[in-house]
Design a protein around this motif. Structure first.
Motif, PDB file in Angstrom:
ATOM      1  N   TRP A   8      -0.049  -3.860   5.004  1.00 14.52           N
ATOM      2  CA  TRP A   8      -0.104  -2.750   4.057  1.00 14.52           C
ATOM      3  C   TRP A   8       1.177  -2.727   3.219  1.00 14.52           C
ATOM      4  CZ3 TRP A   8      -4.386   0.108   3.417  1.00 14.52           C
ATOM      5  CH2 TRP A   8      -5.317   0.166   4.457  1.00 14.52           C
ATOM      6  N   VAL A   9       1.029  -2.374   1.956  1.00 13.52           N
ATOM      7  CA  VAL A   9       2.168  -2.193   1.055  1.00 13.52           C
ATOM      8  C   VAL A   9       2.206  -0.728   0.638  1.00 13.52           C
ATOM      9  CG1 VAL A   9       3.202  -2.817  -1.160  1.00 13.52           C
ATOM     10  CG2 VAL A   9       2.006  -4.556   0.201  1.00 13.52           C
ATOM     11  N   PRO A  10       3.309  -0.016   0.897  1.00 16.69           N
ATOM     12  CA  PRO A  10       3.360   1.416   0.532  1.00 16.69           C
ATOM     13  C   PRO A  10       3.209   1.613  -0.970  1.00 16.69           C
ATOM     14  CG  PRO A  10       5.175   0.822   2.009  1.00 16.69           C
ATOM     15  CD  PRO A  10       4.544  -0.468   1.574  1.00 16.69           C
ATOM     16  N   ASN A  11       2.683   2.778  -1.344  1.00 16.29           N
ATOM     17  CA  ASN A  11       2.569   3.136  -2.759  1.00 16.29           C
ATOM     18  C   ASN A  11       2.905   4.620  -2.911  1.00 16.29           C
ATOM     19  OD1 ASN A  11       2.020   3.435  -5.442  1.00 16.29           O
ATOM     20  ND2 ASN A  11      -0.131   2.822  -5.332  1.00 16.29           N
ATOM     21  N   PRO A  12       4.201   4.968  -2.856  1.00 14.70           N
ATOM     22  CA  PRO A  12       4.580   6.385  -2.975  1.00 14.70           C
ATOM     23  C   PRO A  12       4.302   6.982  -4.345  1.00 14.70           C
ATOM     24  CG  PRO A  12       6.527   4.975  -2.959  1.00 14.70           C
ATOM     25  CD  PRO A  12       5.361   4.096  -2.633  1.00 14.70           C
ATOM     26  N   ASP A  13       3.975   6.143  -5.349  1.00  9.02           N
ATOM     27  CA  ASP A  13       3.657   6.644  -6.690  1.00  9.02           C
ATOM     28  C   ASP A  13       2.166   6.915  -6.871  1.00  9.02           C
ATOM     29  OD1 ASP A  13       6.345   6.416  -7.466  1.00  9.02           O
ATOM     30  OD2 ASP A  13       6.076   4.288  -7.955  1.00  9.02           O
ATOM     31  N   LEU A  14       1.403   6.832  -5.811  1.00  9.78           N
ATOM     32  CA  LEU A  14      -0.034   7.051  -5.892  1.00  9.78           C
ATOM     33  C   LEU A  14      -0.334   8.457  -6.406  1.00  9.78           C
ATOM     34  CD1 LEU A  14      -2.500   5.282  -5.085  1.00  9.78           C
ATOM     35  CD2 LEU A  14      -2.541   6.535  -2.920  1.00  9.78           C
ATOM     36  N   GLN A  15      -1.245   8.532  -7.380  1.00 13.99           N
ATOM     37  CA  GLN A  15      -1.606   9.811  -7.973  1.00 13.99           C
ATOM     38  C   GLN A  15      -2.783  10.453  -7.223  1.00 13.99           C
ATOM     39  OE1 GLN A  15       0.149  11.282 -10.683  1.00 13.99           O
ATOM     40  NE2 GLN A  15       1.484   9.633  -9.946  1.00 13.99           N
ATOM     41  N   PRO A  16      -2.895  11.761  -7.236  1.00  7.51           N
ATOM     42  CA  PRO A  16      -4.049  12.408  -6.597  1.00  7.51           C
ATOM     43  C   PRO A  16      -5.336  12.134  -7.356  1.00  7.51           C
ATOM     44  CG  PRO A  16      -2.728  14.032  -7.776  1.00  7.51           C
ATOM     45  CD  PRO A  16      -1.955  12.755  -7.812  1.00  7.51           C
ATOM     46  N   GLU A  17      -6.436  12.084  -6.628  1.00 16.12           N
ATOM     47  CA  GLU A  17      -7.742  12.056  -7.269  1.00 16.12           C
ATOM     48  C   GLU A  17      -8.003  13.418  -7.901  1.00 16.12           C
ATOM     49  OE1 GLU A  17     -10.743  11.031  -4.481  1.00 16.12           O
ATOM     50  OE2 GLU A  17      -9.928   9.048  -4.039  1.00 16.12           O
TER      51      GLU A  17
ATOM     52  N   ASP B 130      -8.517   3.669  -3.832  1.00 20.12           N
ATOM     53  CA  ASP B 130      -9.204   2.613  -3.111  1.00 20.12           C
ATOM     54  C   ASP B 130      -8.158   1.636  -2.590  1.00 20.12           C
ATOM     55  OD1 ASP B 130     -11.195   1.161  -1.999  1.00 20.12           O
ATOM     56  OD2 ASP B 130     -12.046   0.423  -3.875  1.00 20.12           O
ATOM     57  N   SER B 131      -8.552   0.804  -1.632  1.00 21.38           N
ATOM     58  CA  SER B 131      -7.653  -0.206  -1.070  1.00 21.38           C
ATOM     59  C   SER B 131      -7.860  -1.531  -1.796  1.00 21.38           C
ATOM     60  CB  SER B 131      -7.916  -0.383   0.427  1.00 21.38           C
ATOM     61  OG  SER B 131      -7.597   0.798   1.128  1.00 21.38           O
ATOM     62  N   GLU B 132      -6.793  -2.084  -2.339  1.00 18.96           N
ATOM     63  CA  GLU B 132      -6.821  -3.359  -3.049  1.00 18.96           C
ATOM     64  C   GLU B 132      -6.306  -4.438  -2.100  1.00 18.96           C
ATOM     65  OE1 GLU B 132      -4.121  -4.400  -6.548  1.00 18.96           O
ATOM     66  OE2 GLU B 132      -5.987  -3.788  -7.541  1.00 18.96           O
ATOM     67  N   VAL B 133      -7.196  -5.331  -1.669  1.00 18.21           N
ATOM     68  CA  VAL B 133      -6.861  -6.353  -0.683  1.00 18.21           C
ATOM     69  C   VAL B 133      -6.688  -7.699  -1.385  1.00 18.21           C
ATOM     70  CG1 VAL B 133      -7.573  -7.496   1.446  1.00 18.21           C
ATOM     71  CG2 VAL B 133      -8.180  -5.094   1.052  1.00 18.21           C
TER      72      VAL B 133
ATOM     73  N   ALA C 229      -4.951 -13.910  -0.361  1.00 20.01           N
ATOM     74  CA  ALA C 229      -4.008 -15.015  -0.531  1.00 20.01           C
ATOM     75  C   ALA C 229      -2.569 -14.537  -0.372  1.00 20.01           C
ATOM     76  CB  ALA C 229      -4.213 -15.673  -1.893  1.00 20.01           C
ATOM     77  N   ALA C 230      -2.264 -13.374  -0.933  1.00 18.56           N
ATOM     78  CA  ALA C 230      -0.901 -12.845  -0.839  1.00 18.56           C
ATOM     79  C   ALA C 230      -0.637 -12.154   0.490  1.00 18.56           C
ATOM     80  CB  ALA C 230      -0.635 -11.888  -1.992  1.00 18.56           C
ATOM     81  N   GLY C 231      -1.681 -11.810   1.223  1.00 16.74           N
ATOM     82  CA  GLY C 231      -1.506 -11.145   2.510  1.00 16.74           C
ATOM     83  C   GLY C 231      -1.105  -9.690   2.375  1.00 16.74           C
ATOM     84  N   THR C 232      -1.653  -8.992   1.358  1.00 15.26           N
ATOM     85  CA  THR C 232      -1.269  -7.596   1.139  1.00 15.26           C
ATOM     86  C   THR C 232      -2.502  -6.712   0.965  1.00 15.26           C
ATOM     87  OG1 THR C 232      -1.127  -7.904  -1.271  1.00 15.26           O
ATOM     88  CG2 THR C 232       0.883  -8.267   0.013  1.00 15.26           C
ATOM     89  N   THR C 233      -2.342  -5.446   1.331  1.00  9.30           N
ATOM     90  CA  THR C 233      -3.321  -4.392   1.066  1.00  9.30           C
ATOM     91  C   THR C 233      -2.558  -3.176   0.584  1.00  9.30           C
ATOM     92  OG1 THR C 233      -4.843  -5.178   2.767  1.00  9.30           O
ATOM     93  CG2 THR C 233      -5.122  -2.919   2.012  1.00  9.30           C
ATOM     94  N   GLN C 234      -2.992  -2.599  -0.524  1.00  6.42           N
ATOM     95  CA  GLN C 234      -2.300  -1.435  -1.075  1.00  6.42           C
ATOM     96  C   GLN C 234      -3.314  -0.434  -1.614  1.00  6.42           C
ATOM     97  OE1 GLN C 234       0.096  -1.855  -4.729  1.00  6.42           O
ATOM     98  NE2 GLN C 234       1.751  -0.770  -3.666  1.00  6.42           N
ATOM     99  N   ALA C 235      -3.067   0.841  -1.363  1.00  2.50           N
ATOM    100  CA  ALA C 235      -3.898   1.892  -1.940  1.00  2.50           C
ATOM    101  C   ALA C 235      -3.522   2.070  -3.405  1.00  2.50           C
ATOM    102  CB  ALA C 235      -3.697   3.200  -1.182  1.00  2.50           C
ATOM    103  N   VAL C 236      -4.517   2.046  -4.296  1.00  2.00           N
ATOM    104  CA  VAL C 236      -4.263   2.136  -5.735  1.00  2.00           C
ATOM    105  C   VAL C 236      -5.287   3.072  -6.360  1.00  2.00           C
ATOM    106  CG1 VAL C 236      -3.210  -0.144  -5.931  1.00  2.00           C
ATOM    107  CG2 VAL C 236      -5.694   0.083  -6.143  1.00  2.00           C
TER     108      VAL C 236
END
Length: 670
Positions: free
Chosen positions: A477-486, A518-521, A524-531
Motif C-alpha cells: 500500500w502507498v499512503p495518500n494523505p491528499d485523498l479528497q472526500p467523495e 478506488d484502489s489503483e493496483v 509491475a510496480a508492486g503498489t496499491t494506492q487509494a485514489v
C-alpha cells in the motif's frame, strides 16, 4: 485543544440552554395551535429528519421493521432482517462478520449504519460492519437518500438505524417486571440459540426507574446458499444488552447501556467468499457499545438528547489484530414554535468524536492512525397555509438545513489530513389536502476517506511468478494523505397519497457523484494506492403501496418497487444496473381473533448485467412464507420459510444469494 474541538463541545453542552430560551417565548407558552402541533408529534422518531412525527409526512422513502415482524423475530443475522427490503442488498456469503450492504448505488462506505444513535463504521479488509445480535433489536429504520445534512459522512445513499429493545417494550400493561426466554434456530446455517431477558420498572419516591438485562447465545455451522452450495463455518456468538433509565420527573430521563457482541468462528480468510475447507482460520470479533445520556423534554413540542458514547470493535486472528475505538459526544434536539399563521420547527445538533485504529501482528491495510471529527448542524422547517377545502391554496413546508463537518486525521508517522465539508439541504413540499403531499428537494452529501485509504503502507499481497524466471514483486500500500472526500449532489422529488384503504409513496432521484475512491493496483510496480478516480451519475426510483381494507381489517397487502441505474460521466459508459428493476410483494391475514397471522412475501427482479461485464445474470422470483402465533398471552412462536423454491439467484455484485431455509423462534414470558 483545537478551536474546532472547543466550538463543537461548547455547542453540544449549550444546546439545552438554547432550547430553554426558545421555550420561554410567549408564542409557545399558551398557544392552542401549539398544543395541536404537539399532538401531531408522535413518539416515533423518523430517521432522516431526527424528529418524532407521522412517518407518512416525512419527505423521503422510509421502511420500518419492528420486533413483531417474523423477518426480525426469527433472524439470526442482519442479512435475514434486511434481505427482502426493496432496493437494499446485503453482500457476502451469509457469514455474520462478512456482511455489507448497498443502497441507491452506494456500497457500505456510502451508507451510514447507526446502533442506538451511535455510528458504526469499522472498515478493514473484507469484513463487514454489522455487529449486533438480532435477539436484541427492537426496530430497524431504513431511510433512503442523501442525508449528510443531518448525519455527516457516509450518509450518501441513506441511513440504516438499529434500535435495541427496552424494558417498556416487553412489559405487558399493568406489569412491573418479568422474564422472557427465547429459543430459535435456522436450517440455513445449522443454528440453534437462545436468549434470556429480565426486565422491570418501579415507581419510587425519587421518580421512575427501569432496566433490562438480556443474554444470548447462538451456535451455528456451515451456511447453505442458493442451489445447495455451502459456505463452511463453525461459529459461536454470545451477546449482552444491559440498559436502564431513571426519570426523576416527566421532563427528564437519564439512561445508560452496554451492548456487547462476541463471535468466534472458523472460516475462510475472506468471509465474503464461499471458500473451502482447506482455507480456514480462527477469528474472534468483539464489539462493545457503551453510552450514558440525558433526554430532556422542556415542553410538549421540544426535546434535547445528549449522550457520551464509547464504541470499540476488535478483530483478533492468530497472526493479526485490529482494533477501532471511538469516543463520542453528541447533543441534538428539536423545538416547534407557533408564530400565528406560521409554524417553525427547528432541529439543532453538535457532535465531537475521536476514532483510533490500532493494528497488531501482521495486520495489513489497517494503519495505526487517529481521526478527530467535529460537526454542527441545523434544519429549519417553516409551515404555512390552509388546505384547499378550507379556502386556502394548500399547506407549504419549506425546509432549510446544513451541516458543517471538519475532520483531522493523522498517521503514526506524523502525516496529517485536514478537511472541512458543508452539506446543505433545501426541500419544498405542498399539501393541498389531508392525505396528499408533493415534495422536491436538493441535498449534498459526502464520505470522508477512511484511515486505511489515507495511511495504509503495509504489504497488500505477496509477489508471484506467472512463468519461470518472470516474477512480480510483493505489492505494498502507498499512503495518500491528499485523498479528497467523495461528494454527491442529489435532486429528489416524490409524493405521498392516502385515501381510504390505500396509501402510496413514490420518489425519483438523480445524483451526481464526484471523486469516488478506488484502489489503483500496479502489479509491475508492486503498489496499491487509494485514489479519486470517477465521476458518476446515479438515478432511479422507489415506490411503496399499501392496502388495509376497512371492511376486512384482518387483511393487509404491501408492494414495493425500486430501480437504480448509473453511468460514468466522463466516458459515458454505463456502470451497469446498480439495482435491477425489483419488486417486493406481500400479504398478511389475521385469524383466531388476531392471535394467528399468516403471511407471504415475494421478491422479484429483472435480469441485469454482471459487474464484471461478462454477460447478464438472470432475474429471479423468491417466495417466503411466514407465521406468527400468540398461542397464549405468555407463549408465542414465529416461523418463516425463505426461498421456498430454493431458487438459484445472485445479488447485483454477483454474490450467490441465500438458499431455502426454515427459521423458527419460540418465546415464553412470565
Amino acid at each position: 485543544m483545537k478551536f474546532s474541538h472547543s466550538l463543537a463541545t461548547a455547542m453540544a453542552w449549550s444546546l439545552p440552554l438554547l432550547t430553554t430560551q426558545l421555550v420561554s417565548q410567549p408564542a409557545m407558552a399558551e398557544s392552542t395551535d401549539a398544543n395541536a402541533s404537539a399532538e401531531e408529534l408522535s413518539a416515533v422518531t423518523v430517521t432522516g429528519t431526527r424528529l418524532p412525527g407521522d412517518p407518512s409526512r416525512a419527505p423521503l422513502i422510509l421502511d420500518v421493521i419492528d420486533r413483531d415482524d417474523p423477518a426480525l423475530s426469527t433472524a439470526s443475522s442482519v442479512e435475514d432482517v434486511l434481505s427482502r427490503q426493496p432496493g437494499l442488498h446485503i453482500d457476502g456469503s451469509g457469514r455474520r462478520n462478512g456482511q455489507t450492504l448497498s443502497l441507491r448505488g452506494f456500497d457500505s462506505n456510502g451508507v451510514l449504519v447507526r446502533l442506538d444513535g451511535v455510528r458504526q463504521d469499522i472498515g478493514t479488509g473484507h469484513l463487514g460492519a454489522f455487529y449486533i445480535d438480532p435477539w436484541l433489536i427492537r426496530e430497524v429504520q431504513i431511510a433512503r437518500g442523501a442525508l449528510s445534512s443531518l448525519y455527516g459522512s457516509n450518509a450518501m445513499g441513506g441511513v440504516v438505524s438499529f434500535e435495541t429493545v427496552e424494558a417498556t417494550d416487553l412489559l405487558q400493561p399493568g406489569e412491573q417486571g418479568g422474564m422472557r426466554l427465547s429459543l430459535g434456530g435456522t436450517t440455513g446455517r445449522d443454528e440453534l440459540g437462545g436468549a434470556f431477558s429480565a426486565f422491570g420498572r418501579q415507581d419510587t419516591a425519587n421518580g421512575r426507574i427501569d432496566g433490562l438485562l438480556s443474554l444470548g447465545r447462538r451456535e451455528s455451522g456451515d451456511i447453505r446458499r442458493a442451489g445447495g452450495q455451502e459456505a463452511p463455518e463453525d461459529a459461536e456468538l454470545d451477546s449482552l444488552l444491559l440498559k436502564g433509565g431513571w426519570e426523576p420527573d416527566d421532563r427528564n430521563r437519564i439512561f445508560a447501556q452496554w451492548q456487547r457482541y462476541d463471535e468466534t468462528a472458523t472460516q475462510p480468510a475472506n468471509p465474503q467468499q464461499l471458500g473451502d475447507e482447506d482455507d480456514q482460520r480462527r477469528r474472534q470479533v468483539t464489539s462493545d457499545n457503551v453510552q450514558l445520556g440525558h433526554r430532556w423534554r422542556p415542553a410538549d413540542a421540544s426535546e434535547v438528547t445528549s449522550r457520551l458514547s464509547l464504541s470499540r470493535q476488535e478483530i483478533d486472528e492468530s497472526d493479526a489484530n485490529r482494533t477501532l475505538e471511538r469516543w463520542g459526544l453528541q447533543s441534538d434536539g428539536y423545538h416547534r414554535i407557533e408564530h400565528g399563521w406560521l409554524t417553525q420547527t427547528l432541529v439543532l445538533g453538535a457532535e465531537v468524536d475521536r476514532a483510533s485504529q490500532r493494528p497488531g501482528g501482521g495486520a495489513s491495510g489497517f494503519p495505526d492512525a487517529d481521526i478527530d471529527t467535529q460537526a454542527l448542524y441545523f434544519e429549519d422547517t417553516l409551515s404555512a397555509g390552509r388546505h384547499l377545502a378550507e379556502g386556502g391554496v394548500g399547506v407549504f413546508d419549506l425546509g432549510l438545513g446544513a451541516r458543517y463537518d471538519r475532520y483531522d486525521a493523522e498517521g503514526a508517522d506524523g502525516r496529517s489530513t485536514e478537511e472541512t465539508q458543508l452539506s446543505p439541504k433545501l426541500r419544498l413540499s405542498w399539501r393541498p389536502a389531508q392525505g396528499l403531499m408533493v415534495y422536491s428537494g436538493y441535498a449534498e452529501a459526502f464520505r470522508a476517506p477512511s484511515l486505511s485509504e489515507l495511511y495504509a503502507d503495509q504489504r497488500h499481497f505477496a509477489g508471484f511468478c506467472p512463468a519461470p524466471g518472470f516474477c512480480f514483486p510483493d505489492n505494498h500500500w502507498v499512503p495518500n494523505p491528499d485523498l479528497q472526500p467523495e461528494t454527491s449532489h442529489t435532486w429528489e422529488s416524490g409524493f405521498a397519497w392516502e385515501r381510504g384503504d390505500w396509501t402510496l409513496r413514490a420518489s425519483y432521484f438523480d445524483t451526481r457523484a464526484d471523486d469516488f475512491i478506488d484502489s489503483e493496483v500496479d502489479i509491475a510496480a508492486g503498489t496499491t494506492q487509494a485514489v479519486n478516480v470517477q465521476r458518476a451519475r446515479l438515478w432511479g426510483f422507489d415506490a411503496r403501496l399499501a392496502w388495509e381494507p376497512e371492511a376486512w381489517p384482518e387483511f393487509r397487502a404491501i408492494a414495493g418497487l425500486s430501480e437504480v441505474s448509473g453511468k460514468d460521466r466522463d466516458s459515458g459508459e454505463p456502470l451497469g444496473s446498480e439495482t435491477p428493476l425489483e419488486s417486493t410483494l406481500g400479504a398478511d391475514l389475521d385469524l383466531l381473533d388476531q392471535a394467528l397471522t399468516l403471511g407471504w412475501r415475494g421478491r422479484f427482479a429483472d435480469s441485469y448485467e454482471r459487474p464484471d461485464d461478462e454477460g447478464n445474470l438472470p432475474g429471479y422470483g423468491l417466495h417466503d412464507l411466514q407465521l406468527a402465533w400468540r398461542v397464549t398471552p405468555a407463549f408465542s412462536t414465529s416461523l418463516r420459510l425463505s426461498n421456498l423454491g430454493d431458487k438459484v439467484w445472485y445479488r447485483p455484485n454477483g454474490a450467490l444469494g441465500d438458499g431455502r431455509s426454515l427459521f423458527a423462534s419460540f418465546n415464553l414470558q412470565w
